[in-house]
Design a protein around this motif. Structure first.
Motif, mmCIF file in Angstrom:
data_model
loop_
_atom_site.group_PDB
_atom_site.id
_atom_site.type_symbol
_atom_site.label_atom_id
_atom_site.label_comp_id
_atom_site.label_asym_id
_atom_site.label_seq_id
_atom_site.Cartn_x
_atom_site.Cartn_y
_atom_site.Cartn_z
ATOM 1 N N GLN A 185 22.488 21.536 56.602
ATOM 2 C CA GLN A 185 21.572 21.011 57.737
ATOM 3 C C GLN A 185 21.875 22.036 59.090
ATOM 4 O O GLN A 185 23.073 22.333 59.477
ATOM 5 N N GLU A 186 20.842 22.522 59.450
ATOM 6 C CA GLU A 186 20.711 23.241 60.557
ATOM 7 C C GLU A 186 20.269 22.317 61.818
ATOM 8 O O GLU A 186 19.472 21.423 61.622
ATOM 9 N N TYR A 187 20.793 22.465 62.903
ATOM 10 C CA TYR A 187 20.681 21.716 63.991
ATOM 11 C C TYR A 187 20.948 22.737 65.357
ATOM 12 O O TYR A 187 21.413 23.603 65.310
ATOM 13 N N PHE A 188 20.169 21.962 66.570
ATOM 14 C CA PHE A 188 20.497 22.717 67.849
ATOM 15 C C PHE A 188 21.354 21.679 68.389
ATOM 16 O O PHE A 188 21.135 20.461 68.206
ATOM 17 N N HIS B 129 25.141 35.596 67.930
ATOM 18 C CA HIS B 129 25.601 34.346 67.812
ATOM 19 C C HIS B 129 25.967 33.760 66.184
ATOM 20 O O HIS B 129 26.774 32.906 66.209
ATOM 21 N N TYR B 130 25.065 34.435 65.218
ATOM 22 C CA TYR B 130 25.692 34.149 64.082
ATOM 23 C C TYR B 130 26.849 34.270 63.373
ATOM 24 O O TYR B 130 27.644 35.427 63.712
ATOM 25 N N PHE B 131 27.592 33.358 62.925
ATOM 26 C CA PHE B 131 28.929 33.119 62.518
ATOM 27 C C PHE B 131 29.874 33.524 63.767
ATOM 28 O O PHE B 131 30.980 33.947 63.470
ATOM 29 N N GLY B 132 29.547 33.529 64.997
ATOM 30 C CA GLY B 132 30.317 33.765 66.187
ATOM 31 C C GLY B 132 31.421 32.731 66.411
ATOM 32 O O GLY B 132 31.409 31.641 65.668
ATOM 33 N N ALA B 133 32.215 32.945 67.560
ATOM 34 C CA ALA B 133 33.345 32.063 67.586
ATOM 35 C C ALA B 133 32.346 30.591 68.096
ATOM 36 O O ALA B 133 31.784 30.656 69.057
ATOM 37 N N LYS C 174 35.384 9.566 56.845
ATOM 38 C CA LYS C 174 35.571 8.253 56.588
ATOM 39 C C LYS C 174 34.528 7.690 55.701
ATOM 40 O O LYS C 174 35.054 6.783 54.855
ATOM 41 N N LEU C 175 33.128 8.177 55.766
ATOM 42 C CA LEU C 175 32.041 7.654 55.137
ATOM 43 C C LEU C 175 32.154 8.235 53.596
ATOM 44 O O LEU C 175 31.033 7.850 53.050
ATOM 45 N N GLY C 176 32.845 9.172 53.238
ATOM 46 C CA GLY C 176 32.946 9.778 51.950
ATOM 47 C C GLY C 176 31.772 10.924 51.693
ATOM 48 O O GLY C 176 31.461 11.510 50.845
ATOM 49 N N VAL C 177 31.394 11.268 53.045
ATOM 50 C CA VAL C 177 30.388 12.519 52.976
ATOM 51 C C VAL C 177 31.249 13.656 53.069
ATOM 52 O O VAL C 177 32.333 14.074 53.993
ATOM 53 N N PRO C 178 30.989 14.619 51.729
ATOM 54 C CA PRO C 178 32.140 15.854 51.634
ATOM 55 C C PRO C 178 31.167 16.968 52.428
ATOM 56 O O PRO C 178 31.137 17.881 51.720
ATOM 57 N N ALA C 179 31.560 16.835 53.738
ATOM 58 C CA ALA C 179 31.255 17.962 54.750
ATOM 59 C C ALA C 179 32.196 19.144 54.460
ATOM 60 O O ALA C 179 33.352 18.949 54.599
ATOM 61 N N LYS C 180 31.557 20.432 54.445
ATOM 62 C CA LYS C 180 32.301 21.591 53.826
ATOM 63 C C LYS C 180 32.660 22.588 54.801
ATOM 64 O O LYS C 180 33.420 23.129 55.290
ATOM 65 N N THR C 181 31.202 23.089 55.289
ATOM 66 C CA THR C 181 31.200 24.200 55.784
ATOM 67 C C THR C 181 30.431 23.818 57.378
ATOM 68 O O THR C 181 29.727 23.102 57.667
ATOM 69 N N ARG C 182 31.044 24.653 58.267
ATOM 70 C CA ARG C 182 30.378 24.644 59.654
ATOM 71 C C ARG C 182 30.155 25.941 60.262
ATOM 72 O O ARG C 182 31.433 26.829 59.960
ATOM 73 N N HIS C 183 29.465 26.352 60.974
ATOM 74 C CA HIS C 183 29.439 27.572 61.692
ATOM 75 C C HIS C 183 28.040 27.758 62.769
ATOM 76 O O HIS C 183 27.302 26.937 62.551
ATOM 77 N N ASN C 184 28.262 28.810 63.542
ATOM 78 C CA ASN C 184 27.042 29.171 64.251
ATOM 79 C C ASN C 184 25.982 29.667 63.606
ATOM 80 O O ASN C 184 26.286 30.429 62.613
ATOM 81 N N GLU C 185 24.857 29.294 63.790
ATOM 82 C CA GLU C 185 23.654 29.640 63.127
ATOM 83 C C GLU C 185 23.085 30.845 63.994
ATOM 84 O O GLU C 185 23.331 31.266 64.994
ATOM 85 N N VAL C 186 21.972 31.415 63.563
ATOM 86 C CA VAL C 186 21.411 32.397 64.122
ATOM 87 C C VAL C 186 20.765 32.595 65.576
ATOM 88 O O VAL C 186 21.181 33.500 66.500
ATOM 89 N N ALA C 187 20.202 31.467 65.842
ATOM 90 C CA ALA C 187 19.701 31.295 67.400
ATOM 91 C C ALA C 187 20.584 30.764 68.310
ATOM 92 O O ALA C 187 21.661 30.205 67.736
ATOM 93 N N PRO C 188 20.718 30.858 69.264
ATOM 94 C CA PRO C 188 21.759 30.700 70.499
ATOM 95 C C PRO C 188 21.532 29.102 70.627
ATOM 96 O O PRO C 188 20.254 28.479 70.422
ATOM 97 N N GLY C 189 22.650 28.688 70.570
ATOM 98 C CA GLY C 189 22.348 26.958 70.612
ATOM 99 C C GLY C 189 22.204 26.423 69.212
ATOM 100 O O GLY C 189 22.062 25.089 69.081
ATOM 101 N N GLN C 190 22.245 27.058 68.102
ATOM 102 C CA GLN C 190 22.021 26.637 66.861
ATOM 103 C C GLN C 190 23.110 26.704 65.878
ATOM 104 O O GLN C 190 24.220 27.591 65.995
ATOM 105 N N GLU D 127 25.148 24.962 61.897
ATOM 106 C CA GLU D 127 24.828 24.581 60.642
ATOM 107 C C GLU D 127 26.076 23.762 60.028
ATOM 108 O O GLU D 127 27.294 23.982 60.435
ATOM 109 N N MET D 128 25.891 22.771 59.205
ATOM 110 C CA MET D 128 26.723 22.088 58.626
ATOM 111 C C MET D 128 26.520 22.069 56.961
ATOM 112 O O MET D 128 25.194 21.797 56.943
ATOM 113 N N ALA D 129 27.360 22.245 56.035
ATOM 114 C CA ALA D 129 26.782 21.848 54.690
ATOM 115 C C ALA D 129 27.896 21.062 53.762
ATOM 116 O O ALA D 129 29.260 21.362 53.969
ATOM 117 N N PRO D 130 27.411 20.520 52.982
ATOM 118 C CA PRO D 130 28.442 19.664 52.267
ATOM 119 C C PRO D 130 28.567 20.181 50.815
ATOM 120 O O PRO D 130 27.978 21.070 50.214
#
Length: 727
Positions: free
Chosen positions: A225-228, A262-266, A284-300, A302-305
């Motif tokens: 899931q990508e988002y701004f 920005h990509y994979f930045g701090a 708490k809801l059992g959603v196996p959220a695994k990965t988080r990071h900065n995406e390519v665009a500024p302000g963007q 991502e999370m991945a389960p």
């Protein structure tokens, strides 16, 4: 940076932001302890249900067998007690109508006891069936406005959960949503049907390979899931973001994403705090959220389960979108899920990683160490290749939305041409198949970087390809064309169904060829694989999907390039698609055509809303700012001329010309919006695409050019530079 009072106040509020909630503490309660704490999962059911009831329920969940209605009361009683112990006062049937959003109807557990008091009640009938209004949701003509009855039905395969609120808890029960006629009005029902069909035909293939104990085959999904994120002060200052989810105006800032910093930045501290909180709620809801990071665009971002059963992954994806939005508000930010909230920088997708398998045979798309000798894997992989080639137009149609049109085909997302990336190893194996049989696999090798203190790494047999819309990534395929705001149910329904059709085709070829003689299997498999690659291998492309050369080559290969939503959506109603979904019991003709009707209507509503917002903002925000600056320039010129000085009118002339362009553009857009271009929804959609969208672009071009000229203290809209870089 800005002299505009409103913008200065917003910037000051952002830069002086302080959290409104106390910091979380993961040391007091570890993530492993609260993972699934609000889920009525198998562990809870085993502890609370009578053994016969638990075994019956487990059989339905694990094997897809018919639910025994006699156990409903016992399950409802246990679920109610568990929920009330956790503080729940209400329950809700949660369903997923064809809007693509989540819907829920809340009811209290309490019922009057007749003596002035109340009892907490929750019967089996209440658990298994609800009755929301079926005519108030998009239905594509399946229900008339005066025919309101619809039903929600408990989906036992997706566990109930508790949704927390500062003032109480709600027991949420995932359900399917159908009309009084039994026709699907939701995203879940066809998904469950498609998984049932996929299981049937996958099991036929596994039986041919000698497997006797075969668990239910399910599809798995892992949707990234990508988002701004933008500060809410900026969000509420922009009528376009507030109303449409994207900026209809906005000049590119001096710095965008070209530095690739920005990509994979701090991760910014405020954003990381939001991520930690969102993940805690998802855990708490059992959603196996695994990965988080900065995406390519500024302000963007991502999370991945982690991978899950596709039905559960779909429900969890809906929860994820709701949770991201809800938690962002706590931190003074707005989570933007639109595919293209900011022009000129990368948009957002929802890459759906897809595979199939079961508990006994494992992941059926895992090639193993010697894929050339893994005939079972090659059959399932070839089935995917055949399915994607044969139904590429359908796959394009199920990701077609007005918002995704801004993203697909650009140099940031897969092209609108649906192709399959296999990688060097598998491409070589299938080439060997066409030449008489695969006898070897390219080795993975070892990667050495020349630093003694760094370990040697096992190297994959092939590289990844980020330009492919449907790429093999080691033990699954990644469908990269799905939009960030979409429900993943539609794409999964299509993938499950076309794969079921392909497995049916292969099984129907192999079964008579083998005829009970296992020694004939290998030869029959080789023949079928060679035929599939010969007929459908043109969909395999390992090169640069962004290049213009690929567009020309794809046309020569006969691959469709459906550039817009209007081009793609009619394929949902094609005779071929109608026959496909009907044959495999996924969607009837009425159900399928209702979806095409709804999606065309949503396209029309979306573009019309954006056009009306463009007109309003251009007239009431951009135009006044421009003529004020025009007036200042004119006044300055007049004053200088009065004292005998020469005034260069170049800037005034340019502003005057742009103001005229803006006014003419508004009039043209208003005129285009004033008629439909035809009597059907498709005619209207085509008109919006061909006439209204270009007129909107012309208004934007004039406005964005003015933004780069008008004095900053007169410009009223929060700028890209502010929204993307101040968090």
């Amino acid at each position: 940076m800005s002299g505009s009072t409103a913008r200065l106040q917003a910037i000051e509020a952002v830069t002086n932001y302080h959290p409104v909630t106390a910091p979380l503490s993961f040391s007091k309660v570890s993530a492993t302890e609260f993972f699934g704490a609000n889920v009525f999962n198998k562990t809870v059911m085993k502890a609370r249900l009578p053994k016969p009831v638990y075994r019956s329920l487990l059989k339905t969940i694990d094997t897809g067998s018919v639910l025994d209605p006699s156990i409903a009361d016992a399950v409802a009683a246990a679920m109610k007690d568990w929920a009330i112990e956790k503080g729940a006062t209400h329950y809700a049937h949660v369903f997923y109508p064809l809007t693509g959003f989540t819907a829920e109807k809340h009811d209290s557990f309490l019922s009057p006891d007749g003596d002035g008091g109340a009892l907490a009640e929750f019967a089996g009938k209440t658990l298994t069936q609800g009755e929301p209004d079926a005519s108030s949701f998009p239905n594509g003509g399946i229900r008339n406005t005066f025919e309101a009855r619809g039903y929600t039905m408990w989906d036992v395969t997706s566990p109930a959960y508790i949704l927390e609120n500062p003032n109480g808890m709600t027991l949420c029960i995932p359900t399917a949503f159908v009309s009084w006629t039994g026709e699907a009005l939701d995203k879940k029902t066809p998904l469950l049907r498609s998984m049932q069909s996929l299981n049937k035909h996958a099991q036929r293939i596994l039986k041919l390979f000698g497997h006797e104990k075969i668990d239910t085959v399910v599809s798995y999904a892992g949707p990234e899931q990508e988002y701004f994120l933008v500060d809410r002060h900026f969000f509420f200052s922009r009528p376009d973001l507030l109303g449409t989810g994207r900026t209809l105006f906005g000049a590119l800032p001096p710095k965008g994403q070209e530095f690739e910093d920005h990509y994979f930045g701090a991760i910014p501290e405020r954003v990381l705090a939001f991520m930690l909180d969102a993940e805690r709620e998802l855990f708490k809801l059992g959603v196996p959220a695994k990965t988080r990071h900065n995406e390519v665009a500024p302000g963007q971002f991502e999370m991945a389960p982690v991978f899950e059963n596709a039905n559960l992954a779909t429900d969890h994806q809906q929860l994820t979108m709701v949770t991201l939005r809800r938690v962002a508000e706590k931190y003074g930010m707005e989570c933007l899920l639109h595919e293209k909230p900011f022009a000129g920088v990368n948009g957002s997708g929802k890459h759906v990683n897809y595979s199939l398998g079961n508990a006994t045979q494992g992941n059926l798309l895992d090639p193993g160490d010697t894929p050339h000798a893994n005939a079972q894997f090659l059959v399932f992989c070839a089935a995917v290749i055949r399915a994607v080639h044969r139904w590429s137009g359908l796959l394009r149609a199920v990701v077609a939305t007005a918002s995704n049109d801004h993203r697909l085909g650009a140099n940031e997302a897969p092209p609108a041409i649906i192709s399959v990336f296999l990688g060097e190893q598998l491409a070589d194996i299938f080439e060997q198949v066409t030449n008489g049989g695969a006898t070897s696999s390219k080795s993975k090798g070892t990667l050495t970087v020349g630093v003694d203190t760094l370990p040697n790494l096992p190297k994959d047999a092939g590289d990844r390809n980020r330009t492919s819309p449907f790429a093999f990534t080691g033990n699954r395929f990644e469908f990269r064309a799905v939009g960030s705001s979409q429900s993943i149910a539609g794409p999964l329904v299509a993938l499950n169904t076309i794969l079921a059709e392909s497995l049916d085709f292969i099984a129907s070829r192999l079964e008579p060829a083998v005829a009970g003689d296992a020694t004939k299997l290998n030869g029959a498999v080789q023949k079928v694989l060679a035929e599939i690659i010969a007929e459908h291998g043109s969909v395999i492309f390992n090169g640069d999907g962004y290049s213009q050369a690929w567009h020309k080559e794809a046309a020569q290969r006969g691959l469709p390039n459906l550039r817009s939503c209007v081009d793609a959506l009619p394929l949902l109603g094609s005779p071929e698609a109608t026959a496909l979904f009907a044959k495999y019991g996924v969607l009837t003709e009425r159900e399928l055509h209702s979806r095409m009707d709804i999606y065309l209507e949503q396209y029309c509503l979306t573009v019309a809303l954006e056009a009306r917002t463009t007109i309003e903002m251009a007239r009431t925000i951009v135009f006044p700012a421009a003529i004020r600056y025009q007036g200042e320039l004119a006044a300055t010129g007049a004053n200088l001329k009065a004292v005998g000085c020469v005034f260069d009118t170049a800037t005034l002339d340019k502003v005057t010309a742009l103001v005229k362009e803006l006014q003419d553009g508004i009039d043209t857009l208003e005129s285009a919006l004033g008629h439909h271009g035809g009597s059907s929804k498709l005619d209207h959609a085509q008109h919006l695409h061909d006439e209204v969208l270009p007129a909107m672009a012309a208004v934007r071009l004039a406005a964005d050019t003015l933004e780069g000229i008008v004095a900053d203290d007169l410009w009223p809209l929060a700028t890209y530079q502010e929204m993307l870089f101040i968090l």
